[in-house]
Design a protein around this motif. Structure first.
Motif, PDB file in Angstrom:
ATOM      1  N   VAL A  39      -6.578   0.343  -4.564  1.00 40.83           N
ATOM      2  CA  VAL A  39      -6.991   1.246  -3.488  1.00 40.83           C
ATOM      3  C   VAL A  39      -6.318   2.600  -3.701  1.00 40.83           C
ATOM      4  O   VAL A  39      -6.950   3.650  -3.631  1.00 40.83           O
ATOM      5  CB  VAL A  39      -6.615   0.696  -2.091  1.00 40.83           C
ATOM      6  CG1 VAL A  39      -6.866   1.752  -1.020  1.00 40.83           C
ATOM      7  CG2 VAL A  39      -7.417  -0.555  -1.784  1.00 40.83           C
ATOM      8  N   LEU A  95      -5.003  -4.002  -3.743  1.00 41.05           N
ATOM      9  CA  LEU A  95      -4.446  -2.978  -2.859  1.00 41.05           C
ATOM     10  C   LEU A  95      -3.912  -1.808  -3.671  1.00 41.05           C
ATOM     11  O   LEU A  95      -4.046  -0.651  -3.300  1.00 41.05           O
ATOM     12  CB  LEU A  95      -3.324  -3.560  -2.005  1.00 41.05           C
ATOM     13  CG  LEU A  95      -3.728  -3.960  -0.586  1.00 41.05           C
ATOM     14  CD1 LEU A  95      -2.499  -4.366   0.204  1.00 41.05           C
ATOM     15  CD2 LEU A  95      -4.419  -2.795   0.125  1.00 41.05           C
ATOM     16  N   LEU A 147       0.841  -1.197   0.000  1.00 42.24           N
ATOM     17  CA  LEU A 147       0.000   0.000   0.000  1.00 42.24           C
ATOM     18  C   LEU A 147       0.879   1.251   0.000  1.00 42.24           C
ATOM     19  O   LEU A 147       0.624   2.197  -0.730  1.00 42.24           O
ATOM     20  CB  LEU A 147      -0.932   0.003   1.214  1.00 42.24           C
ATOM     21  CG  LEU A 147      -1.928   1.161   1.274  1.00 42.24           C
ATOM     22  CD1 LEU A 147      -2.918   1.094   0.124  1.00 42.24           C
ATOM     23  CD2 LEU A 147      -2.674   1.164   2.601  1.00 42.24           C
ATOM     24  N   GLY A 155      -7.833   4.224  -6.818  1.00 40.79           N
ATOM     25  CA  GLY A 155      -9.210   4.593  -6.484  1.00 40.79           C
ATOM     26  C   GLY A 155      -9.237   5.795  -5.560  1.00 40.79           C
ATOM     27  O   GLY A 155     -10.074   6.681  -5.691  1.00 40.79           O
ATOM     28  N   THR A 156      -8.288   5.824  -4.632  1.00 47.94           N
ATOM     29  CA  THR A 156      -8.194   6.940  -3.694  1.00 47.94           C
ATOM     30  C   THR A 156      -7.954   8.242  -4.450  1.00 47.94           C
ATOM     31  O   THR A 156      -8.603   9.250  -4.214  1.00 47.94           O
ATOM     32  CB  THR A 156      -7.051   6.695  -2.688  1.00 47.94           C
ATOM     33  OG1 THR A 156      -7.362   5.511  -1.945  1.00 47.94           O
ATOM     34  CG2 THR A 156      -6.889   7.855  -1.733  1.00 47.94           C
ATOM     35  N   ASP A 201     -10.133   8.343   9.452  1.00 48.76           N
ATOM     36  CA  ASP A 201     -10.294   6.949   9.869  1.00 48.76           C
ATOM     37  C   ASP A 201     -11.527   6.329   9.220  1.00 48.76           C
ATOM     38  O   ASP A 201     -11.505   5.185   8.761  1.00 48.76           O
ATOM     39  CB  ASP A 201     -10.426   6.866  11.400  1.00 48.76           C
ATOM     40  CG  ASP A 201      -9.073   6.643  12.078  1.00 48.76           C
ATOM     41  OD1 ASP A 201      -8.185   6.032  11.446  1.00 48.76           O
ATOM     42  OD2 ASP A 201      -8.912   7.071  13.232  1.00 48.76           O
ATOM     43  N   ARG A 202     -12.611   7.106   9.177  1.00 50.97           N
ATOM     44  CA  ARG A 202     -13.851   6.596   8.560  1.00 50.97           C
ATOM     45  C   ARG A 202     -13.657   6.414   7.063  1.00 50.97           C
ATOM     46  O   ARG A 202     -14.141   5.438   6.477  1.00 50.97           O
ATOM     47  CB  ARG A 202     -15.009   7.544   8.837  1.00 50.97           C
ATOM     48  CG  ARG A 202     -15.278   7.712  10.335  1.00 50.97           C
ATOM     49  CD  ARG A 202     -16.422   8.667  10.571  1.00 50.97           C
ATOM     50  NE  ARG A 202     -17.694   8.071  10.231  1.00 50.97           N
ATOM     51  CZ  ARG A 202     -18.444   7.398  11.097  1.00 50.97           C
ATOM     52  NH1 ARG A 202     -18.019   7.222  12.313  1.00 50.97           N
ATOM     53  NH2 ARG A 202     -19.589   6.895  10.721  1.00 50.97           N
ATOM     54  N   LEU A 203     -12.964   7.364   6.431  1.00 54.94           N
ATOM     55  CA  LEU A 203     -12.682   7.260   4.992  1.00 54.94           C
ATOM     56  C   LEU A 203     -11.877   6.005   4.707  1.00 54.94           C
ATOM     57  O   LEU A 203     -12.182   5.243   3.785  1.00 54.94           O
ATOM     58  CB  LEU A 203     -11.872   8.472   4.518  1.00 54.94           C
ATOM     59  CG  LEU A 203     -12.652   9.700   4.064  1.00 54.94           C
ATOM     60  CD1 LEU A 203     -11.690  10.826   3.734  1.00 54.94           C
ATOM     61  CD2 LEU A 203     -13.490   9.362   2.827  1.00 54.94           C
ATOM     62  N   ALA A 204     -10.831   5.777   5.510  1.00 57.06           N
ATOM     63  CA  ALA A 204      -9.953   4.620   5.297  1.00 57.06           C
ATOM     64  C   ALA A 204     -10.730   3.319   5.431  1.00 57.06           C
ATOM     65  O   ALA A 204     -10.502   2.370   4.684  1.00 57.06           O
ATOM     66  CB  ALA A 204      -8.794   4.653   6.287  1.00 57.06           C
ATOM     67  N   GLU A 205     -11.683   3.297   6.383  1.00 56.49           N
ATOM     68  CA  GLU A 205     -12.501   2.090   6.550  1.00 56.49           C
ATOM     69  C   GLU A 205     -13.303   1.820   5.281  1.00 56.49           C
ATOM     70  O   GLU A 205     -13.378   0.684   4.818  1.00 56.49           O
ATOM     71  CB  GLU A 205     -13.470   2.274   7.722  1.00 56.49           C
ATOM     72  CG  GLU A 205     -13.046   1.508   8.952  1.00 56.49           C
ATOM     73  CD  GLU A 205     -13.942   1.833  10.131  1.00 56.49           C
ATOM     74  OE1 GLU A 205     -15.141   1.505  10.072  1.00 56.49           O
ATOM     75  OE2 GLU A 205     -13.434   2.447  11.090  1.00 56.49           O
ATOM     76  N   ILE A 206     -13.913   2.870   4.741  1.00 61.74           N
ATOM     77  CA  ILE A 206     -14.673   2.717   3.497  1.00 61.74           C
ATOM     78  C   ILE A 206     -13.738   2.226   2.398  1.00 61.74           C
ATOM     79  O   ILE A 206     -14.046   1.288   1.664  1.00 61.74           O
ATOM     80  CB  ILE A 206     -15.307   4.061   3.050  1.00 61.74           C
ATOM     81  CG1 ILE A 206     -16.219   4.605   4.147  1.00 61.74           C
ATOM     82  CG2 ILE A 206     -16.067   3.897   1.753  1.00 61.74           C
ATOM     83  CD1 ILE A 206     -16.761   6.000   3.869  1.00 61.74           C
ATOM     84  N   ASP A 207     -12.569   2.856   2.295  1.00 61.84           N
ATOM     85  CA  ASP A 207     -11.620   2.538   1.238  1.00 61.84           C
ATOM     86  C   ASP A 207     -11.148   1.092   1.329  1.00 61.84           C
ATOM     87  O   ASP A 207     -11.143   0.363   0.342  1.00 61.84           O
ATOM     88  CB  ASP A 207     -10.392   3.456   1.326  1.00 61.84           C
ATOM     89  CG  ASP A 207     -10.748   4.914   1.120  1.00 61.84           C
ATOM     90  OD1 ASP A 207     -11.779   5.181   0.466  1.00 61.84           O
ATOM     91  OD2 ASP A 207      -9.996   5.782   1.601  1.00 61.84           O
ATOM     92  N   VAL A 208     -10.722   0.694   2.521  1.00 59.72           N
ATOM     93  CA  VAL A 208     -10.148  -0.638   2.674  1.00 59.72           C
ATOM     94  C   VAL A 208     -11.239  -1.709   2.620  1.00 59.72           C
ATOM     95  O   VAL A 208     -11.046  -2.786   2.056  1.00 59.72           O
ATOM     96  CB  VAL A 208      -9.297  -0.716   3.965  1.00 59.72           C
ATOM     97  CG1 VAL A 208      -8.794  -2.131   4.209  1.00 59.72           C
ATOM     98  CG2 VAL A 208      -8.113   0.249   3.877  1.00 59.72           C
ATOM     99  N   ASP A 209     -12.421  -1.406   3.177  1.00 63.82           N
ATOM    100  CA  ASP A 209     -13.533  -2.365   3.132  1.00 63.82           C
ATOM    101  C   ASP A 209     -13.991  -2.638   1.718  1.00 63.82           C
ATOM    102  O   ASP A 209     -14.467  -3.719   1.412  1.00 63.82           O
ATOM    103  CB  ASP A 209     -14.739  -1.828   3.928  1.00 63.82           C
ATOM    104  CG  ASP A 209     -14.581  -2.065   5.416  1.00 63.82           C
ATOM    105  OD1 ASP A 209     -13.640  -2.792   5.780  1.00 63.82           O
ATOM    106  OD2 ASP A 209     -15.379  -1.534   6.194  1.00 63.82           O
ATOM    107  N   SER A 210     -13.872  -1.626   0.841  1.00 66.35           N
ATOM    108  CA  SER A 210     -14.422  -1.786  -0.500  1.00 66.35           C
ATOM    109  C   SER A 210     -13.551  -2.694  -1.360  1.00 66.35           C
ATOM    110  O   SER A 210     -13.877  -2.982  -2.486  1.00 66.35           O
ATOM    111  CB  SER A 210     -14.615  -0.419  -1.173  1.00 66.35           C
ATOM    112  OG  SER A 210     -13.377   0.181  -1.425  1.00 66.35           O
TER     113      SER A 210
END
Lengths: 204, 204
Positions: free
Chosen positions: B175, B172, B82, B178-179, B154-163
Motif C-alpha cells: 500500500v 500493507l 502501515l 503503491g501510494t 478519506d475517499r483516496l484512503a478507501e480506494i487504497d485500503v480496499d484495493s
C-alpha cells in the motif's frame, strides 16, 4: 510609494526588487525624478506573486517570466489562463515518451468525457506515470482503479476551481501556487487517512 | 537468466543493473561461475520497482534503499506496519519545524476524529505544509478548505485500503509503495480535471 516602501510592504530587499525590475518581472514605476519612481498597489501584488512563484512554487526566473508574460498579454479568458498557469507548473516531460501510453491516457480521458485538447502535455505525463506504475506491478493502474482516482480528482478540481478568485492576477496565483502548495498537503492527508482507516478497521 | 536477459526484460542497461547491485538495491544473483550469476523473476520485479521509485516516485538512491529495506525487513506488529512502511516514503522532515503549526495540524486531525498517534511525523509535515501555504497567501489553508481536502483524502484512503483485500503484512507494505507510485498520477489527474471543469463552466 517609493521603492523603499514597496520593500517594507513586501518584505523583499530593495536590491532584489531592482533585480526583478532589470529582469523585466516587475513593471517600471512612474518616474517622479531622474532617479526616483513611484510604485502602486499593483506592484505590491506583483511582487507577492513573483515571490510565491519563486519561493513556494519553486519555479525558475525564466518560468516566472513565462507566467507573467501570459498574464500581461492580450485579454485572455479564465479558462486559457488556467492552462497557462498549469503549463508553468508542469514538471519536465519525459524525453522519449512511449506514444502507446500517451494514447492510452488520451483514450481514458476521452472516455471519461473530460474535454482536454489532444496535444495537452499532461496526457504524455499521465501516460508515462501509468507505464511506470504498471511496470512496477502496481494494480492501481488498472482501468477501474484509475476511474476511481479520476472521481477523486473531479472532487479536488471542484474545490480548486470554486476557490479561484475572479481577478486574473490572484487567480493565477491561486491556481499555480495554490495547486503546487496543496499537492503535498493532499498527499500527506492521504497517508493520515490511510492510517486512520486502517486503525479503525483493525480494532473492529 | 543471465544479467543480459535481465537487462532485455527490464529494458535497463547492464551497467545500470550492476550499479543497482553495487548499491545494494538489487540482491545478488545465484553464482553460476566465478564471473557469472543467475537471476530470476524476483529480480525482474525488483528492478521494475526500483525504476518506478526512481523515475515516477522521484526518490533518491538512498531513499529507494530505505523503502526496499522496509519491504524486506522483519515483520512487525500489524498495528504499526502501515506507519513503518509510510515512514520509509515520507520526505525528510523540516529541521526546525514550528511547534505551533504541528499543534494546529494535530488539532485538526483530532477534531476530524482520525486516530493518529500524537508523535506521528506526518503531523509535523502537514503543519509545515500549512505554514508555507499560509505564508504564500494561499487561502486553501483555511479550515473549511482543509476539511474538504481531508474529505477527498478519506475517499483516496478507501480506494487504497480496499484495493488490498485481505491485507497481509506484505500487502500493507505494498500500500505504501503503491501510494508513492500513484501520488504523481493523482496530481496529474487533478490538473486534467481542473481543465475539464474549467472548460465545461466557460462554455456554459
Amino acid at each position: 510609494m517609493r521603492i523603499s516602501e514597496l520593500s517594507t510592504r513586501t518584505q523583499v530587499p530593495v536590491a532584489t526588487l531592482k533585480y526583478y525590475l532589470r529582469e523585466g518581472l516587475l513593471p517600471a514605476g512612474t518616474a517622479t525624478s531622474r532617479t526616483q519612481a513611484s510604485y502602486d498597489a499593483g506592484h505590491v501584488d506583483r511582487v507577492r506573486l513573483i515571490r510565491a512563484l519563486l519561493e513556494s512554487g519553486g519555479l525558475s526566473i525564466a518560468r516566472v517570466r513565462q507566467v507573467l508574460a501570459a498574464l500581461d498579454g492580450p485579454e485572455v479568458g479564465r479558462h486559457h489562463l488556467l492552462g497557462v498557469a498549469q503549463q508553468a507548473i508542469t514538471p519536465p516531460l519525459p524525453e522519449h515518451p512511449d506514444p502507446e501510453w500517451t494514447r492510452i491516457a488520451t483514450q481514458f480521458v476521452e472516455q471519461r468525457g473530460w474535454c482536454i485538447p489532444p496535444d495537452e502535455p499532461l496526457l504524455v505525463l499521465l501516460g508515462e506515470q501509468l507505464r511506470l506504475a504498471v511496470a512496477a506491478g502496481v494494480e492501481s493502474a488498472d482501468e477501474t482503479l484509475l476511474s476511481r482516482y479520476a472521481d477523486v480528482a473531479d472532487r479536488l478540481a471542484e474545490i480548486d476551481v470554486d476557490s479561484v478568485p475572479a481577478a486574473p492576477e490572484r487567480a493565477l496565483r491561486q491556481v499555480a501556487v495554490g495547486t503546487l502548495l496543496t499537492d503535498p498537503m493532499i498527499l500527506t492527508l492521504r497517508r493520515l487517512a490511510q492510517q486512520a482507516l486502517s486503525s479503525e478497521r483493525s480494532t473492529r
